[in-house]
Structure formats: structure tokens, C-alpha cells
Design an enzyme around this catalytic site. Structure first.
Site: not given
Ligand code: ZN
Length: 373
Positions: A142, A179, A181, A267
């Protein structure tokens, strides 16, 4: 040749802040007894420990790493950010972005985390290892060059990639981010570049809320080298494999990288508290084998997985072990204790058909030339 596993105890000592899930405590949010972000050390420590318990660790080349140097970090992050981070870290910690609290010494710990990725990428690029896993913490995908967010303080994969480029070890790099996200930081670093393919498979608008759309396909020299696959909540094993087969693997073959790096979050698993997907340990094992086969065909097997998210302390170790058994082509496995339960909980035929149509539509859309920009 062997499979490497890069880890360091000090990365488990990173911490800071008192949060309930991702909510800062205060107001109507009561402090937790064991305060801290869901991004804690236990998922990683238990993953690493499970490798010992099954004996798989004995088949791996277990290794530490030097911290990434300031020069390494500065290839990706502006010195103004690095100096601000270092200063806050030296003064006891703080919070510079969004959900990135850190304690004293976090700068050095984050540099270690980036160093693990850097060493793994270098060792594989040099042919010292067949493939490798870097158990990075804090995670990185991120983190934008000048803005840490989502538990990420430095962009480990970009730092590792640019260090390998600076040494002349790699030219074209493909970064596959599974991931759950959106890999917004990695996307930001490479959005305008054609030498790095970034692919992010994520739950749509989970985090960040406003990035990761299908239409975001790069700009300038990078047009076409950024692929986002935003999935609705509930996609499970079959949907993830369809994404791999119809979008990810063809993109890798089209790009022809010298190395593939996986931003390996766990995740998307059915037990994750920060997402609503239905992937299983087997999903991660199959995806790993698929990427290994692509790497074998495209770049002499050069593949590095770099740890990102994954917040189920109980289940992440089984997902991680499944990836390691696959990377090492080992018979030593950690059978998934939730396998039968998760098979039963997968989307039903009608829902699966809906997901299949949606994914096929995205694959089709991505075949259209991206808008010039
Ligand atoms: Zn994540």
C-alpha cells in the site's frame, strides 16, 4: 537448486498504536486489552513456526538479511519522507500516514523488512536459489513513495525490484498482487512505466475505497502494464483460478518478464477479518503452482513471493505452508484442518455462474486496447 525462506525476528517486534480492528480507540471505540492493529506479528510467527513443526523448514534455505540501505530506500521513496520517518522513529514512534502507527526503531525494522525482499529477489535473480519467500513485516504494497498507508511504511517489493535493477540483475519484472486489498502503492510507483507489469487481484473497494478499478491501466509508457481485477465479495476457489487462467497467466505470457514477484497476502482467505472472500489454503497452493509453471516457461523459474497481508492467526499458517510446500515441490504438507468445511461453504452453482460471467467480462474488457493516456 533450493527454495529460500527469508525472515528476521526483529520484524516481529514492530508495533504501535491502540486500535480495535482498523478503528483508532477513543470516543465510542473502547480500547482493546491487547491493543494494536490487526497487522500483528502472530500470523507471521505462527506461519514460520509451522514450517519447523512439519519439518519443511529443513528442506528450505532459511536465511536472514541485511537491512535495505538508505540508498536502496531512496530509489523508491523521496528523502523528505525517509527523513521524516527516521526522525519520528528515533523519537519514539508516531503515525505519518493512514493506519501506519509505529513505535521506536520502526525505521530500522521496516528497512529490515525491505531488506528481506531485496535479498530474496537478488538471490533468485543471481541463480543462487530456485525461488524464495520473504516473510516481510511491516508489509509494503500500500505504501506510495511519499505516503504510507494500510500498515505499510516502505514499499518492500519496489525497493527490492529497483535494487535488483540497479545491480543489473533484472530488467522486465512482473508483480502479481493477490493480497485481497488493492496494491495501490505498487501501482503508484509503476503506473507510468512499461518495464514493470503490475497486476492486482482484490476485493473491490475494500481498501483503499477509491482505487483499483478495472479501467486503471497505466499511463504514458505504462499504458497496458497495470491490470486491476476487482472482485465482488464471496469469490472463492473456482473464481480465483478463473482469474488466473483467463487474465493473470495470459498477461504474464504477454509481458515476458525476467522475474515474477508475488505480493503474497493471505487475506483473501475465508477466515480473514478484513475481507469477505472465500479462498482456501488449496487456492493459494494452486495459484503458486500456476505462477511457478509460468515462471518456468518465461524466466527460468525465477519467482519470489513477498509477504503482505493476512490477518487470521489460526488460518494464515496453513495458507503460508501450502505456498511453501508448492514452492519447494515438497511432499511435506500441513493438511488444512478446515478443508472440508470450506469446500462446503464455497459459492453455490448459481452464484459461481454469476462470478464466472463477471470474470469473463473483465477478461474480455482487458483484451480491448487500453485508452491512450
Ligand atoms: Zn491486504
Amino acid at each position: 537448486m533450493a527454495t529460500g525462506f527469508f525472515w528476521s525476528e526483529d520484524t516481529f517486534w514492530h508495533g504501535g498504536g491502540n486500535y480495535a480492528l482498523t478503528l483508532p480507540v477513543g470516543g465510542l471505540v473502547q480500547p482493546m486489552v491487547a491493543g494494536g492493529l490487526p497487522e500483528g506479528p502472530e500470523t507471521k510467527r505462527r506461519f514460520r513456526n509451522l514450517l519447523d513443526i512439519t519439518g519443511l523448514a529443513e528442506e528450505l534455505v532459511m536465511s536472514g538479511a541485511e537491512r535495505a540501505s538508505y540508498e536502496d530506500l531512496a530509489r523508491v521513496h523521496p528523502t523528505t519522507y525517509l527523513d521524516e520517518f527516521k526522525s519520528a522513529s528515533d523519537q519514539g514512534g508516531g503515525e505519518l500516514g493512514l493506519r501506519t502507527p509505529f513505535g521506536p526503531g520502526a525505521f530500522e525494522i521496516a528497512a529490515r523488512s525491505a531488506g528481506l525482499a531485496k535479498s530474496a529477489v537478488a538471490a533468485v535473480a543471481k541463480g543462487e536459489l530456485n525461488n524464495a519467500y520473504a516473510l516481510c513485516r511491516p508489509p509494503g504494497h500500500h505504501c506510495l513513495p511519499d505516503w504510507p498507508n494500510g500498515f505499510c511504511l516502505l514499499n518492500n517489493i519496489a525497493i527490492a525490484t529497483e535494487a535488483a535493477r540497479a545491480e543489473g540483475l533484472v530488467d522486465r519484472v512482473a508483480i502479481l498482487d493477490w493480497d485481497v486489498h488493492h496494491g495501490n502503492g505498487t501501482e503508484a510507483v509503476y503506473y507510468g512505466r512499461g518495464d514493470t507489469l503490475t497486476i492486482s487481484v482484490h476485493q473491490e473497494h475494500n481498501y483503499p475505497l477509491d482505487t483499483g478499478d478495472l479501467s486503471d491501466r497505466g499511463q504514458g509508457a505504462g499504458v497496458g502494464a497495470n491490470i486491476n481485477i476487482p472482485l465482488p465479495p464471496g469469490v472463492g476457489h473456482a473464481g480465483y483460478l478463473q482469474v488466473m487462467e483467463q487474465i493473470v497467466l495470459p498477461a504474464l505470457h504477454g509481458f515476458k518478464p525476467d522475474m515474477i514477484i508475488v505480493a503474497c497476502g493471505f487475506d483473501a482467505s475465508a477466515f480473514d477479518p478484513l475481507s469477505r472472500m472465500m479462498a482456501t489454503a488449496e487456492t493459494f497452493a494452486v495459484m503458486t503452482r500456476q505462477v511457478m509453471a509460468a515462471a518456468q516457461e518465461l524466466c527460468d523459474g525465477r519467482l519470489v513471493c513477498v509477504h503482505e497481508g493476512g490477518y487470521s492467526e489460526a488460518y494464515v499458517p496453513f495458507c503460508g505452508h501450502a505456498v511453501m510446500s508448492a514452492l519447494a515441490a515438497s511432499d511435506i504438507t500441513a493438511p488444512d484442518p478446515m478443508e472440508a468445511t470450506l469446500k462446503r461453504r464455497q459459492p453455490n452453482a448459481k452464484t459461481e455462474a454469476f462470478f464466472a460471467e463477471l470474470i469473463a467480462e473483465m477478461a474480455q474488457e482487458l483484451k480491448n486496447p487500453p485508452p491512450a493516456g
